[in-house]
Design an enzyme around this catalytic site. Structure first.
Site, PDB file in Angstrom:
ATOM      1  CD  GLU A 255      -2.953  -1.119   2.315  1.00  0.00           C
ATOM      2  OE1 GLU A 255      -2.833  -0.247   3.226  1.00  0.00           O
ATOM      3  OE2 GLU A 255      -3.870  -1.957   2.303  1.00  0.00           O
ATOM      4  CG  HIS A 273      -6.358   0.584   4.265  1.00  0.00           C
ATOM      5  ND1 HIS A 273      -5.239  -0.133   4.631  1.00  0.00           N
ATOM      6  CD2 HIS A 273      -7.257   0.350   5.263  1.00  0.00           C
ATOM      7  CE1 HIS A 273      -5.445  -0.756   5.773  1.00  0.00           C
ATOM      8  NE2 HIS A 273      -6.672  -0.482   6.183  1.00  0.00           N
TER       9      HIS A 273
END
Length: 300
Positions: A255, A273
């Site tokens: 990420e 997210h």
């Protein structure tokens, strides 16, 4: 007690801690390179998902007594190592449960009705009414992998929609109104599979090619838990073959991703997210962080 808040936290919570007598400094953009020079002067710190507290940093902070993560899980902290050094480690496991559950349910609706594709065609000035025959959630089987705080919130909402909910969780022996089954039974029976478990050495890559082979043809998959639990290469192959009809992802093995192939697949919808990113959840997280630190300071 001196506290450093390393990631964005509600100012109401920070002022509450200050009013209780804590010395609270904020550095929401502090970098990993800066932390070893700054954190050693503090007895406590607050982090979210951005800031990582790993063993070398812990070793550099002899005054550190408490770490609080605002959020679910402790994967951004070497928690066991910290505890071995006498540091108390806490999180806020319930504060964002409803928000993450709502995102998971919202994704199920989007997958069932191809809403992302339908919206995209309309923005392209196309009227493709016959291209988007969807399915109802009612009457479908939802398989939950993990039936903790968030999984239970998802189950309540799914049952209200008329879904049958089954769940697999090796750490849970009973759950109200949810049938607990084995992982293989979830894979075999579920029309929708939603993940709500932490990433650990046991859960890393637990959904790979062998598990996809056991799923129903055309299964729909939602992951608002942690990246790395689903093998992304295997998921991509399952999407290409049609074994997985569609997937919704809020979390990723890396990420932000550096390989965007999976998120660009036409049958994947995704977000960066944001499961806990609602005004309500942020307020509850901040309030719980403040309560935990105030109580800790009183006891020490």
């Amino acid at each position: 007690m001196k506290i450093l808040v390393c990631d964005k936290t509600e100012m109401d919570a920070i002022e509450k801690m200050r009013a209780a007598g804590l010395t609270v400094d904020t550095s929401f953009e502090i970098t990993p390179e800066e932390l070893p020079n700054v954190l050693p002067q503090y007895e406590g710190c607050v982090v979210r998902s951005r800031t990582k507290i790993r063993q070398p940093l812990i070793d550099a902070c002899p005054n550190l007594k408490v770490i609080v993560r605002g959020g679910v899980g402790l994967d951004t902290i070497d928690a066991e190592y910290a505890r071995s050094k006498g540091i108390t480690v806490m999180n806020t496991p319930k504060a964002s449960s409803a928000s993450v559950a709502e995102l998971a349910i919202g994704y199920m609706f989007m997958l069932a009705r191809s809403l992302y594709k339908a919206s995209s065609t309309m923005k392209a000035e196309k009227w493709e009414k016959k291209a988007f025959e969807g399915v109802e959630l009612s009457g479908k089987v939802l398989g939950l992998l993990g039936i903790g705080n968030i999984g239970r919130e998802v189950a309540v909402r799914a049952k209200a929609l008329g879904m049958t909910v089954i769940a697999s969780d090796p750490y849970v022996k009973e759950a109200a109104d949810v049938t607990l089954v084995s992982l293989d039974e979830v894979l075999a029976k579920a029309d929708y599979i939603s993940l709500h478990l932490p990433k650990t050495k046991d859960s890393a890559d637990m959904i790979g090619a062998a598990q996809f082979a056991k799923m129903k043809d055309g299964v729909r998959l939602v992951n608002c838990a942690r990246g790395g639990i689903i093998n992304e290469a295997a998921l991509y192959d399952a999407l290409v073959s049609g074994k997985v009809a569609a997937a919704a992802l809020d979390v990723y093995g890396e990420e932000p991703p550096t390989d965007w192939k999976l998120v660009k697949h036409e049958n994947v919808i995704c977000s960066p997210h944001i499961g806990a990113t609602t005004k309500e959840a942020q307020g509850r997280v901040g309030a719980e962080v403040a309560e935990k630190l105030i109580e800790f300071a009183k006891a020490h």
